[in-house]
Scaffold this motif. Structure first.
Motif: not given
Length: 298
Positions: A171-177, A192-197, A212-219, A235-237
């Motif tokens: 749930g930690t937020p991810v910000h666009a760099p 062992l793939d990325y899940g939500h990408t 690329l941002y891998g292993h994200l939540a569905a939100t 952009i993601a969590h």
């Protein structure tokens, strides 16, 4: 015999087609069109080549001819090192307490990232003041020495990690760099793939590249294909088990200079024997994260 036929003859029957292609192109001093090269090979070799990423084959050939797998890769690395960026997380991992999480034995008590026991182990370190855990770029990871990370062109598995991992609570937020637009939103569901990408496309002084941002939540808040993002925008969590591919909560962050022939997914690990090529395709993400070198040492 044409240059393409000469290169094809040098590939036929070789156990490692990547290495053979690199050396054959260097000798021939010619860049073959990959479909023409495949057509010129014997049936067995052609089938092996056709089963792998055509963009990667072109990058191998280009490196053999020019010394650069992706045109302008060196210049882009220099530009990335100086462009203004926003931290991926707040507080910024460049200044917050971090611990390096190498997988090569330096922390013998550390469970594997794919082991649910990792969560309580890492929580103990967080309770002692660690804010983030860091997985290393360029690390040779034995977890990837499985058939899932093999291809028909070479007996070598893809085991070299091409991103930086940042471990933090789900749930930690991810910000666009950087400013950019959404190139791909995908769910890569293999174990062992990325899940939500999420893959963003960027333009830096006329040079296109991707993050690329891998292993994200569905939100994925407010994102849609071709939509724009601004630096600092959430952009993601971070995803939790199992939506993130079956890993402890973290992000896999990767820079990509050429998406090759992929769509919605990308190689997160590369061949050790092609590391000079992979480092052109996916340079060190720390060019953007700007973490102190001490962050990656135990």
């Amino acid at each position: 015999m044409t240059a393409t036929q000469t290169i094809a003859a040098a590939l036929n029957g070789q156990p490692d087609l990547y290495s053979a292609l690199r050396h054959a192109v260097t000798r021939a001093q010619a860049m073959p069109a990959i479909p023409d090269l495949i057509a010129a090979c014997d049936a067995t070799t052609a089938a092996r080549l056709a089963s792998v990423d055509a963009g990667l084959l072109a990058a191998v050939a280009r490196h053999g001819l020019t010394g650069e797998a992706v045109p302008g890769a060196a210049a882009l690395r220099r530009a990335l090192a100086t462009v203004a960026t926003h931290p991926l997380f707040l507080p910024d991992p460049a200044t917050a307490p971090c611990m390096a999480l190498p997988t090569t034995g330096e922390r013998p008590d550390m469970p594997a990232f794919s082991d649910p026991a990792f969560d309580p182990w890492f929580a103990q370190h967080q309770a002692r003041g660690t804010h983030y855990g860091l997985g290393l770029y360029g690390e040779n990871r034995t977890v990837y020495a499985t058939p899932q990370f093999a291809d028909a062109a070479s007996p070598e598995r893809r085991t070299i990690h091409l991103g930086i991992d940042v471990f933090a609570p789900a749930g930690t937020p991810v910000h666009a760099p950087l400013p950019g637009r959404v190139r791909h939103l995908a769910y890569n569901a293999d174990p062992l793939d990325y899940g939500h990408t999420l893959i963003l496309e960027h333009d830096l002084n006329g040079t296109r590249f991707f993050t690329l941002y891998g292993h994200l939540a569905a939100t994925l808040p407010g994102l849609h294909p071709a939509g724009s993002v601004e630096p600092g925008q959430i952009i993601a969590h971070l995803g939790d088990w199992p939506e993130n591919g079956g890993w402890a909560p973290h992000i896999h962050f990767q820079i990509i200079t050429d998406l090759l022939a992929t769509s919605g997914n990308f190689f997160g690990v590369g061949h050790a024997g092609l590391i000079d090529i992979w480092s052109d395709i996916s340079p060190d993400p720390n060019l953007l994260m700007r973490l102190p070198t001490t962050s990656f040492t135990v």
